[in-house]
Write a protein that holds these residues in place. Structure first.
Motif, mmCIF file in Angstrom:
data_model
loop_
_atom_site.group_PDB
_atom_site.id
_atom_site.type_symbol
_atom_site.label_atom_id
_atom_site.label_comp_id
_atom_site.label_asym_id
_atom_site.label_seq_id
_atom_site.Cartn_x
_atom_site.Cartn_y
_atom_site.Cartn_z
ATOM 1 N N UNK A 23 0.832 -1.211 0.000
ATOM 2 C CA UNK A 23 0.000 0.000 0.000
ATOM 3 C C UNK A 23 0.865 1.259 0.000
ATOM 4 N N UNK A 24 2.016 1.191 0.693
ATOM 5 C CA UNK A 24 2.946 2.327 0.696
ATOM 6 C C UNK A 24 3.516 2.539 -0.709
ATOM 7 N N UNK A 25 3.916 1.444 -1.352
ATOM 8 C CA UNK A 25 4.478 1.524 -2.703
ATOM 9 C C UNK A 25 3.462 2.083 -3.687
ATOM 10 N N UNK A 26 2.239 1.592 -3.624
ATOM 11 C CA UNK A 26 1.188 2.069 -4.535
ATOM 12 C C UNK A 26 0.937 3.553 -4.332
ATOM 13 N N UNK A 27 0.931 3.986 -3.067
ATOM 14 C CA UNK A 27 0.729 5.401 -2.784
ATOM 15 C C UNK A 27 1.856 6.244 -3.373
ATOM 16 N N UNK A 28 3.089 5.730 -3.300
ATOM 17 C CA UNK A 28 4.229 6.455 -3.864
ATOM 18 C C UNK A 28 4.193 6.465 -5.389
ATOM 19 N N UNK A 29 3.783 5.361 -5.963
ATOM 20 C CA UNK A 29 3.803 5.228 -7.422
ATOM 21 C C UNK A 29 2.659 5.982 -8.092
ATOM 22 N N UNK A 30 1.570 6.188 -7.357
ATOM 23 C CA UNK A 30 0.372 6.794 -7.951
ATOM 24 C C UNK A 30 -0.060 8.062 -7.204
ATOM 25 N N UNK A 31 0.886 8.954 -7.025
ATOM 26 C CA UNK A 31 0.623 10.313 -6.534
ATOM 27 C C UNK A 31 -0.129 10.373 -5.211
ATOM 28 N N UNK A 32 0.260 9.548 -4.256
ATOM 29 C CA UNK A 32 -0.326 9.594 -2.918
ATOM 30 C C UNK A 32 -1.766 9.166 -2.853
ATOM 31 N N UNK A 33 -2.165 8.221 -3.706
ATOM 32 C CA UNK A 33 -3.573 7.833 -3.805
ATOM 33 C C UNK A 33 -4.113 7.235 -2.508
ATOM 34 N N UNK A 34 -3.247 6.601 -1.712
ATOM 35 C CA UNK A 34 -3.727 5.957 -0.481
ATOM 36 C C UNK A 34 -3.495 6.843 0.735
ATOM 37 N N UNK A 35 -2.315 7.431 0.865
ATOM 38 C CA UNK A 35 -1.956 8.340 1.955
ATOM 39 C C UNK A 35 -1.926 7.628 3.314
ATOM 40 N N UNK A 36 -1.550 8.378 4.348
ATOM 41 C CA UNK A 36 -1.260 7.789 5.661
ATOM 42 C C UNK A 36 -2.465 7.076 6.264
ATOM 43 N N UNK A 37 -3.650 7.679 6.152
ATOM 44 C CA UNK A 37 -4.843 7.055 6.745
ATOM 45 C C UNK A 37 -5.129 5.718 6.076
ATOM 46 N N UNK A 38 -5.099 5.710 4.754
ATOM 47 C CA UNK A 38 -5.376 4.485 4.010
ATOM 48 C C UNK A 38 -4.341 3.411 4.268
#
Length: 215
Positions: A23-38
């Protein structure tokens, strides 16, 4: 039966690292789509589900710091302690290896790295691990809470990952940090994420026995 326990630890740690750091990697790769809460939600829900369904096999430690603490509390023998830790690290490394294959351009792979000072992260990891072990022990020791233990443990992981993740990574788990560190080749702070969680959980155990000892 012991073999099932070991493979439960392997599977649990593999899934924790795969989904959590994924989830951290996906957030980094896709412009913070998940962020800390997610990211906190992913870690917390993953732990909740794993404890719920794998707990009957190995108590679902999925964390060398938990296993070491349970060994000192005489809940687990030295043989199982060593095998649990081996399979936890193996699961973490293979999960990070798979994530590296899926996201070859990502350099960190969800690694835990202090965003501020090293000692700030050390004390945060110590405190977070102290609290997590407290929830694990008390939710399983109090009869009225026992059926809620998987949820309470997962919810604690969620809160800690959400609130402290951006500062220290909120590892609380040497294996969770070991996998991404080894595969990414960034091991400078690995000592911190080994020492602080183990020390924090052992300190809770010490306090727990002190306050529950007969005077």
């Amino acid at each position: 039966m012991e073999n099932k326990n070991y493979w439960a630890e392997f599977l649990g740690t593999f899934l924790l690292v795969f989904f959590g750091t994924g989830s951290i990697i996906i957030s980094e790769e896709y412009n913070g789509v998940i962020q800390a809460f997610g990211i906190g939600v992913v870690f917390g829900v993953t732990v909740w589900i794993l404890v719920q369904f794998l707990g009957k096999f190995s108590d679902c430690h999925i964390n060398p710091a938990v296993t070491v603490t349970f060994y000192f509390n005489k809940n687990i023998e030295i043989k199982n302690t060593l095998f649990y830790i081996f399979f936890q690290f193996l699961g973490a490394v293979l999960a990070s290896l798979l994530l590296h294959y899926i996201f070859p351009s990502n350099q960190k792979l969800g690694n835990t790295i202090p965003s501020g000072s090293v000692w700030e992260s050390f004390f945060l990891e110590f405190e977070l691990s102290f609290i997590l072990m407290g929830v694990i022990v008390i939710s399983n020791a109090v009869l009225s809470l026992k059926k809620w233990a998987p949820f309470l443990i997962g919810f604690t992981v969620f809160l800690e990952a959400w609130l402290a993740g951006p500062i220290c990574g909120a590892s609380m788990n040497p294996a969770r940090s070991f996998g991404p560190s080894i595969i990414s080749g960034s091991t400078d702070f690995l000592w911190l994420y080994f020492l602080a969680p183990i020390a924090g959980m052992l300190f809770f155990l010490l306090m727990y026995h002190f306050f529950n000892s007969k005077r």
